[in-house]
Write an enzyme that holds these catalytic residues in place. Structure first.
Site, PDB file in Angstrom:
ATOM      1  N   LEU A  31      79.082  49.504  -4.608  1.00  0.00           N
ATOM      2  CA  LEU A  31      79.254  50.954  -4.247  1.00  0.00           C
ATOM      3  C   LEU A  31      78.259  51.177  -3.160  1.00  0.00           C
ATOM      4  CD1 LEU A  31      79.668  52.275  -8.053  1.00  0.00           C
ATOM      5  CD2 LEU A  31      81.632  51.683  -6.380  1.00  0.00           C
ATOM      6  N   GLY A  32      77.574  50.601  -3.111  1.00  0.00           N
ATOM      7  CA  GLY A  32      76.325  50.926  -1.954  1.00  0.00           C
ATOM      8  C   GLY A  32      75.305  49.783  -1.967  1.00  0.00           C
ATOM      9  N   GLY A  34      70.925  49.288  -0.580  1.00  0.00           N
ATOM     10  CA  GLY A  34      69.701  49.856  -0.004  1.00  0.00           C
ATOM     11  C   GLY A  34      68.635  48.828   0.321  1.00  0.00           C
ATOM     12  N   VAL A  39      74.012  49.018  -5.785  1.00  0.00           N
ATOM     13  CA  VAL A  39      74.643  49.973  -6.811  1.00  0.00           C
ATOM     14  C   VAL A  39      76.080  49.222  -6.754  1.00  0.00           C
ATOM     15  CG1 VAL A  39      75.701  51.985  -7.236  1.00  0.00           C
ATOM     16  CG2 VAL A  39      73.406  51.934  -6.005  1.00  0.00           C
ATOM     17  N   LYS A  54      72.660  50.862 -10.773  1.00  0.00           N
ATOM     18  CA  LYS A  54      71.495  50.600  -9.806  1.00  0.00           C
ATOM     19  C   LYS A  54      70.696  49.301 -10.184  1.00  0.00           C
ATOM     20  CE  LYS A  54      68.198  53.162  -7.025  1.00  0.00           C
ATOM     21  NZ  LYS A  54      67.366  54.418  -6.772  1.00  0.00           N
ATOM     22  N   ASP A 143      63.659  65.299  -2.480  1.00  0.00           N
ATOM     23  CA  ASP A 143      64.334  64.546  -1.358  1.00  0.00           C
ATOM     24  C   ASP A 143      65.990  65.012  -1.463  1.00  0.00           C
ATOM     25  OD1 ASP A 143      64.932  62.847   0.824  1.00  0.00           O
ATOM     26  OD2 ASP A 143      65.037  61.185  -0.339  1.00  0.00           O
TER      27      ASP A 143
END
Length: 338
Positions: A31-32, A34, A39, A54, A143
């Site tokens: 999904l993502g 970093g 994820v 995650k 954030d």
């Protein structure tokens, strides 16, 4: 989620992670990604439910304390729809897994372009409700930005990514660490004047202005802090933002201005933001009034008030955000949850 184990993986003592057999979940699509984590869709084999997982690489992540802090924050917060829900957590020799609800819509940033004012009200109201819950639990996000807010399949929004969050005790005095994302940092943080929960309300004001005008008015504030050092400078930037969106209502502009007060004492709290006329309106009443006006040809700007549902993504991504990376001057292992 109360299991406590003894281990030697380097995780700080504030939170001991349970060990779970990884095959409890079946990983799926990415999904993502970093710097330190990926994820993925994670299907719970026994129940068949699909979550978001995650997966944090412990060898690559130099600040293991922040992982513990993120988990502790999520477990500290009460269940609330505007906040991303944590379902499970565990570690393997090389990774830490945080299992949360799956928000199939992805980041809020994808949905921000071309939103009408009613949709903006709906999103900002949910974020404000989430901040009420967080601040009531003594937690500051630090954030808040569109990339850290997720959209569910039903179009509702959830605040996520608590890696920078901290608990706040007024008796211990203001926080001083500079962290977060340039362009969303409040003046008192950037100028190192000490800060509290007000930094989240400033960020909420930036998000609201971004949704309404299509751009972040403070995208240069990281390299030019003087742009947020005075109220006059901030107001000038807001005037520039509104020139590109003349249809934005006066009530919406007053709401944003009340959140983007340079003096944190003059800034709206999360509770006062929810009570502001812009968020306290009856959305259905506005919708039908605008639809009726459009049908009768009373206004040519009705499309700016009434538009597609939040669950319908735009054809193109939102306007570019300056410096989307996060920043923190906290040292690894410094200042755990406080």
């Amino acid at each position: 989620m109360a299991d406590i184990i003894t281990h030697s993986t380097g995780m700080p003592p504030q939170l001991h992670l349970r060990t779970t057999v990884p095959c409890k979940y079946r990983s799926g699509a990415i999904l993502g990604t970093g710097t330190y984590a990926v994820v993925k869709e994670m299907q719970h084999i026994a129940s068949g439910h699909t979550y978001a997982g995650k997966i944090i690489n412990k060898r690559a992540h130099t600040n293991l304390r922040s992982i513990s802090n993120e988990l502790r924050t999520q477990l500290l917060l009460p269940p609330a729809r505007p906040l991303l829900r944590c379902h499970d957590y565990f570690e393997t020799p090389h990774s830490v897994y945080i299992i949360t609800e799956l928000c199939s819509g992805g980041e809020l940033l994808r949905y921000m372009r071309g939103r009408n004012e009613i949709e903006c009200i709906g999103v900002v109201r949910q974020l404000a409700e989430g901040l009420v819950v967080m601040h009531g639990a003594g937690v500051v996000h630090r954030d808040l930005k569109p990339e850290n807010c997720l959209v569910r399949g039903d179009g509702s929004v959830a605040i996520a990514d608590f890696g920078m969050a901290r608990t706040f005790d007024p008796d211990l005095g203001p926080m001083t660490s500079v962290c977060g994302t340039p362009g969303y940092m409040a003046p008192e943080m950037v100028l190192r004047r000490g800060y509290a929960v007000g930094v989240d309300l400033w960020a909420l004001g930036v998000v609201a202005c971004f949704m309404l005008s299509g751009s972040n008015p403070f995208h240069h504030s990281r390299v030019r802090p003087e742009l947020i050092a005075s109220q006059q400078a901030v107001d000038a930037l807001l005037e520039d933002a509104w020139r590109s969106s003349p249809w934005v209502s006066a009530t919406a502009r007053r709401f944003v201005r009340a959140l983007l007060a340079v003096d944190p004492e003059a800034r709206l709290t999360a509770e006062r933001a929810l009570a502001h006329p812009w968020l306290a309106v009856d959305l259905l009443e506005i919708y039908f009034a605008a639809a009726a006006a459009a049908a009768e040809g009373v206004t040519k700007d009705a499309a700016k008030i009434v538009g597609p549902a939040m669950v319908t993504p735009p054809e193109s991504p939102c306007a570019t955000v300056y410096a989307s990376r996060i920043y923190s001057d906290e040292k690894p292992g410094e200042k755990p949850l406080r």
